[in-house]
Design an enzyme around this catalytic site. Structure first.
Site, PDB file in Angstrom:
ATOM      1  N   GLY A 174      49.915  65.569 -29.183  1.00 42.56           N
ATOM      2  CA  GLY A 174      49.786  64.594 -28.117  1.00 42.56           C
ATOM      3  C   GLY A 174      48.340  64.283 -27.779  1.00 42.56           C
ATOM      4  N   ASP A 175      47.514  65.318 -27.661  1.00 42.31           N
ATOM      5  CA  ASP A 175      46.111  65.120 -27.306  1.00 42.31           C
ATOM      6  C   ASP A 175      45.346  64.404 -28.414  1.00 42.31           C
ATOM      7  OD1 ASP A 175      45.342  66.787 -24.680  1.00 42.31           O
ATOM      8  OD2 ASP A 175      46.923  67.840 -25.748  1.00 42.31           O
ATOM      9  N   MET A 176      45.515  64.872 -29.646  1.00 46.96           N
ATOM     10  CA  MET A 176      44.716  64.323 -30.737  1.00 46.96           C
ATOM     11  C   MET A 176      45.136  62.895 -31.074  1.00 46.96           C
ATOM     12  SD  MET A 176      42.668  66.826 -31.345  1.00 46.96           S
ATOM     13  CE  MET A 176      42.009  67.019 -32.995  1.00 46.96           C
TER      14      MET A 176
END
Length: 412
Positions: A174-176
């Site tokens: 999700g973050d990347m």
């Protein structure tokens, strides 16, 4: 590679007022693309990512997590509670092209660093916010991390073994993924700014980004009138036979023989090397629909065929007939992979305290310039004085702010 052209974002100044992963990753990417990225941290502990393993150095003073995500940046640590610190930050943002933050919506408004206030001062500012749910909608106020978005997005429910809880993905998808979408959006607004002269507020949500990743599940559900729901399938794809993970005598490998022509070559190979007679000539299996219908039968044959061989033998056979396959590699094998080495996907940096660091590179490859970052991540407040001086503060003002802790660093 020789530097034939300037890096694409040379001359762009970025204020990275973010922490942990998604925001810092955006800053790292922009630095690799040539932007001047100033990492702004709170006094004392700095970015919470500095407390994240793996730790190295005397007394575990350095976080590998922070070193990886903040290479190529300059470091500023300023106390925004002091009017002098707030004045310095305003001058810094006035000079910036991009501002990146990943706090809960509304949190930076209280510090005078919200989009409305900063864009009023600097209309050209490209302001990128990253949060769990975005700045609108009923969940906008809620805290969240990548794990939360992975669970809510439907992605986690699709992976794992039937009947068991889904596994953790073990990478911060999700973050990347949100981070690299933010990089694309920032560059798009920078390009648009050349025509309009104005920046914009970019509102990126982890949840949105992961829902957008569904190349298959959403359209299957909507176009089937709600009849087709993805389920856990374990180690293969029931709608793409043969496409999955198989266990050999000494390890695991993946085989992608889901395309009709590849399947025919694969099935003929299996038959020629000890598989059931007629397996390659079975016309029921020559089209995808037939293979999906007889998936269990196919899997029983392929699993037994692979299990009796070593990984290297299976890969050599499949390479010989141009059927995509690969060993399921450990990280040590990845780093030793000649392809990864040839592509420069591990960057070496010389740290003044830690010596040589080996960290993952970014996948940007340009014909005219090299985006490999050799500058190590900054110590907390490492460039305080230089940045303040560039913003017009006198040496006396800087010394006073250092003495009073408004500018915080190891030395002061």
């Amino acid at each position: 590679m020789s530097q034939k052209q300037p890096l694409p974002l040379a001359g762009i100044r970025v204020v990275d007022y973010s922490h942990f992963l998604a925001g810092p990753y955006v800053g790292r990417c922009l630095a690799a693309l040539g932007a001047e990225v100033i990492k702004v941290e709170r006094p004392g502990s700095g970015d919470a990512g500095r407390q994240h393993a793996w730790f190295v150095g005397e007394d575990d003073a350095y976080s590998g997590y922070f070193l990886q995500l903040n290479m190529g940046k300059r470091g500023l640590s300023v106390d925004m509670r002091d009017p002098r610190g707030k004045a310095l930050m305003r001058k810094l943002v006035d000079s910036a092209d991009v501002f990146v933050e990943n706090y809960r919506p509304g949190a930076l408004d209280k510090l005078g660093l919200g989009y409305a206030e900063l864009s009023a001062r600097n209309p050209r500012l490209v302001y990128c916010s990253i949060s769990a749910y975005g700045h609108t909608g009923p969940d906008a106020h809620r805290a969240g991390f990548g794990l939360i978005a992975e669970a809510k997005s439907g992605i986690m429910q699709m992976v794992g073994t039937p009947g068991e809880p889904p596994p953790l993905l073990r990478i911060s998808l999700g973050d990347m993924y949100t981070g690299i979408h933010a990089v694309a959006a920032i560059n798009a607004v920078l390009l648009g700014r050349t025509q309009t002269g104005r920046g914009q507020h970019i509102d990126m949500a982890l949840y949105d980004t992961l829902v957008s990743m569904h190349e298959y599940a959403v359209q299957c559900y909507t176009l089937s009138g709600g009849k087709e729901l993805p389920v856990q399938t374990g180690h293969d794809m029931p709608t793409s036979t043969l496409y999955g993970v198989f266990r050999a005598a000494d390890g695991d490998l993946v085989i992608a023989a889901q395309v009709d022509d590849a399947w025919k070559r694969f099935a003929a190979l299996v038959e020629a090397h000890g598989g059931p007679a007629g397996f390659g000539a079975d016309t029921r299996l020559h089209q995808l629909t037939g293979r999906n219908a007889h998936r269990a039968e196919i899997l029983s044959v392929v699993k037994a065929w692979v299990a009796g061989r070593r990984v290297a033998e299976v890969l050599a056979l499949l390479d010989g007939i141009d059927v995509p396959s690969a060993k399921v590699q450990r990280i040590d094998e990845v780093l030793a992979d000649p392809q990864i080495q040839a592509r420069g996907m591990v960057v070496e940096q010389e740290h003044p305290v830690l010596g040589t660091l080996r960290l993952p590179n970014l996948p940007f490859r340009f014909s005219g310039c090299d985006t490999t970052v050799t500058q190590v991540a900054p110590d907390l407040g490492q460039h305080n004085a230089a940045i303040a001086r560039e913003l017009g503060f006198s040496d006396e003002e800087i010394a006073a702010m250092q003495a009073d802790g408004v500018l915080f660093s190891k030395e002061h």
